[in-house]
Write a protein that holds these residues in place. Sequence first.
Motif, short mmCIF file in Angstrom:
data_model
loop_
_atom_site.label_atom_id
_atom_site.label_comp_id
_atom_site.label_asym_id
_atom_site.label_seq_id
_atom_site.Cartn_x
_atom_site.Cartn_y
_atom_site.Cartn_z
N GLN A 20 23.68 29.00 33.31
CA GLN A 20 25.06 29.49 33.24
C GLN A 20 25.70 30.76 32.67
O GLN A 20 26.66 31.03 33.09
CB GLN A 20 25.46 28.07 32.20
CG GLN A 20 25.51 26.86 33.14
CD GLN A 20 25.70 25.58 31.77
OE1 GLN A 20 25.27 25.71 30.61
NE2 GLN A 20 26.65 24.69 32.14
N VAL A 21 24.86 30.80 31.57
CA VAL A 21 24.80 32.41 31.12
C VAL A 21 25.00 33.27 32.14
O VAL A 21 25.90 34.28 31.90
CB VAL A 21 24.02 32.50 29.88
CG1 VAL A 21 24.28 33.93 29.16
CG2 VAL A 21 24.35 31.53 28.60
N SER A 22 24.06 33.30 32.73
CA SER A 22 23.88 34.54 33.70
C SER A 22 25.16 34.70 34.86
O SER A 22 25.58 35.46 34.82
CB SER A 22 22.60 34.42 34.52
OG SER A 22 21.32 34.64 33.63
N LYS A 23 25.42 33.38 35.14
CA LYS A 23 26.74 33.39 36.17
C LYS A 23 27.76 33.80 35.42
O LYS A 23 28.62 34.72 36.08
CB LYS A 23 26.83 31.80 36.48
CG LYS A 23 27.66 31.56 37.68
CD LYS A 23 27.85 30.21 37.99
CE LYS A 23 28.62 29.41 36.83
NZ LYS A 23 29.26 28.09 36.79
N HIS A 24 28.04 33.41 34.30
CA HIS A 24 29.12 33.86 33.22
C HIS A 24 29.38 35.55 33.20
O HIS A 24 30.38 35.92 33.45
CB HIS A 24 29.36 33.10 32.20
CG HIS A 24 29.89 31.52 32.62
ND1 HIS A 24 30.89 31.15 33.44
CD2 HIS A 24 29.54 30.51 31.62
CE1 HIS A 24 30.82 29.75 33.21
NE2 HIS A 24 30.19 29.49 32.24
N LEU A 25 28.16 35.92 32.96
CA LEU A 25 28.03 37.17 32.40
C LEU A 25 28.44 38.03 33.96
O LEU A 25 28.91 39.20 33.61
CB LEU A 25 26.82 37.71 32.01
CG LEU A 25 26.29 37.10 30.65
CD1 LEU A 25 24.96 37.49 30.22
CD2 LEU A 25 27.28 37.82 29.42
N LYS A 26 27.74 37.64 34.92
CA LYS A 26 28.26 38.17 36.35
C LYS A 26 29.69 38.35 36.34
O LYS A 26 30.17 39.36 36.94
CB LYS A 26 27.48 37.54 37.14
CG LYS A 26 27.42 38.47 38.55
CD LYS A 26 26.50 37.64 39.83
CE LYS A 26 26.88 38.32 41.01
NZ LYS A 26 26.23 37.63 42.13
N VAL A 27 30.62 37.34 36.24
CA VAL A 27 31.90 37.27 36.48
C VAL A 27 32.50 38.26 35.25
O VAL A 27 33.40 38.95 35.76
CB VAL A 27 32.36 35.77 36.20
CG1 VAL A 27 33.90 35.80 36.20
CG2 VAL A 27 31.70 34.85 37.19
N LEU A 28 31.89 37.96 34.20
CA LEU A 28 32.51 39.02 33.15
C LEU A 28 32.44 40.42 33.49
O LEU A 28 33.32 41.63 33.10
CB LEU A 28 32.18 38.62 31.92
CG LEU A 28 32.39 37.34 31.21
CD1 LEU A 28 31.58 36.89 29.82
CD2 LEU A 28 34.01 37.42 30.77
N ALA A 29 31.14 40.72 34.07
CA ALA A 29 30.94 42.13 34.40
C ALA A 29 31.63 42.68 35.59
O ALA A 29 32.07 43.74 35.22
CB ALA A 29 29.65 42.33 34.59
N THR A 30 31.91 41.81 36.64
CA THR A 30 32.82 42.14 37.65
C THR A 30 34.09 42.62 36.96
O THR A 30 34.82 43.33 37.48
CB THR A 30 32.80 41.04 38.66
OG1 THR A 30 31.39 40.83 39.06
CG2 THR A 30 33.74 41.32 39.73
N ALA A 31 34.70 41.62 36.07
CA ALA A 31 35.78 41.97 35.59
C ALA A 31 36.13 43.22 34.56
O ALA A 31 37.08 43.25 33.74
CB ALA A 31 36.55 40.51 34.92
#
Lengths: 178, 115
Positions: free
Chosen positions: B44-55
């Motif tokens: 979950q953390v990795s998935k959320h970090l990916k979204v946050l990095a894209t943004a």
Amino acid sequence: MNESTPRTDLSTLDARRGSARIELSDDGLSYQCVRTFGAPPDRVFRAFTDPADLRVWFPSGAPAGSDLTVCESEPVAGGRYHYEMVIPEHGQMAWHGVYTAIDRPERIAADEWFVMGDVDPTGPPTAQTLTFEPFGDGFTMMTMQVDLPDPEDPETFMEQSAAGLTSSLNTMDELVSA
Amino acid sequence: MTGADIVLEAVGEPNRRRLLELLHLHQESTVSELVDASGLNQPQVSKHLKVLATAMLVAVRADGRHRHYRLDGTGLQVAHDWFASFEDVWQSRFDTLDELVSTQPNPIPAEEQLP
């Protein structure tokens, strides 16, 4: 125009009066805004529900060239309202509402669906409550409370985002002003 | 989607906001530190970090086998500007409404408008 009319000292509320600061709840699922207006509650109630009045103030703050193309309001319990604006470079936006409770001049409650583009409203609405309290000598203190629907619902996503942003707003303020 | 859409979608999710707050608090964190602090699991953390990095809300620094995450002001500025415009609209509406009700008293008595 009212310069000769003595008014109650509002010094303690100057900041509040001049601000539309929106405060988010801790869970990010509702927000509230408090503001005073220079007229009694019934006048303010009318400004929020009468199409002729709404046409004056609702388009304020929209980009130049914006056009309020629809402005209808039937302020009785179960009555509807519908505003549409065409905004340059953004296209059409519409606010569809149903008044769920009307208690003139103290309270207006409504369910509202905001949509972008020429589409019908779907999904759960936001629940909006406006309360008007007499304040000082002929003034009104308004509280606007907006409760957002299920955060998982994609149809209401933009409004969710507006709310979500603010739970970290202090953090952001700190960062962007650094 | 515009840049604002991507940022707003990223911060629209409560767990992602929690991660942003943790990064603000800790300056820089690895995924496992964020897992410990957030109570979320590693995927979950990795998935959320990916979204946050894209943004562009978080930036990453590689250090050997470790990846350190920190806040990125680019996305935050976009989010801040967007929300400020939202408040500005209400400010403007309420100023106009105040001007209207202050200068034009009720032309029709309230009783006559009741059904």
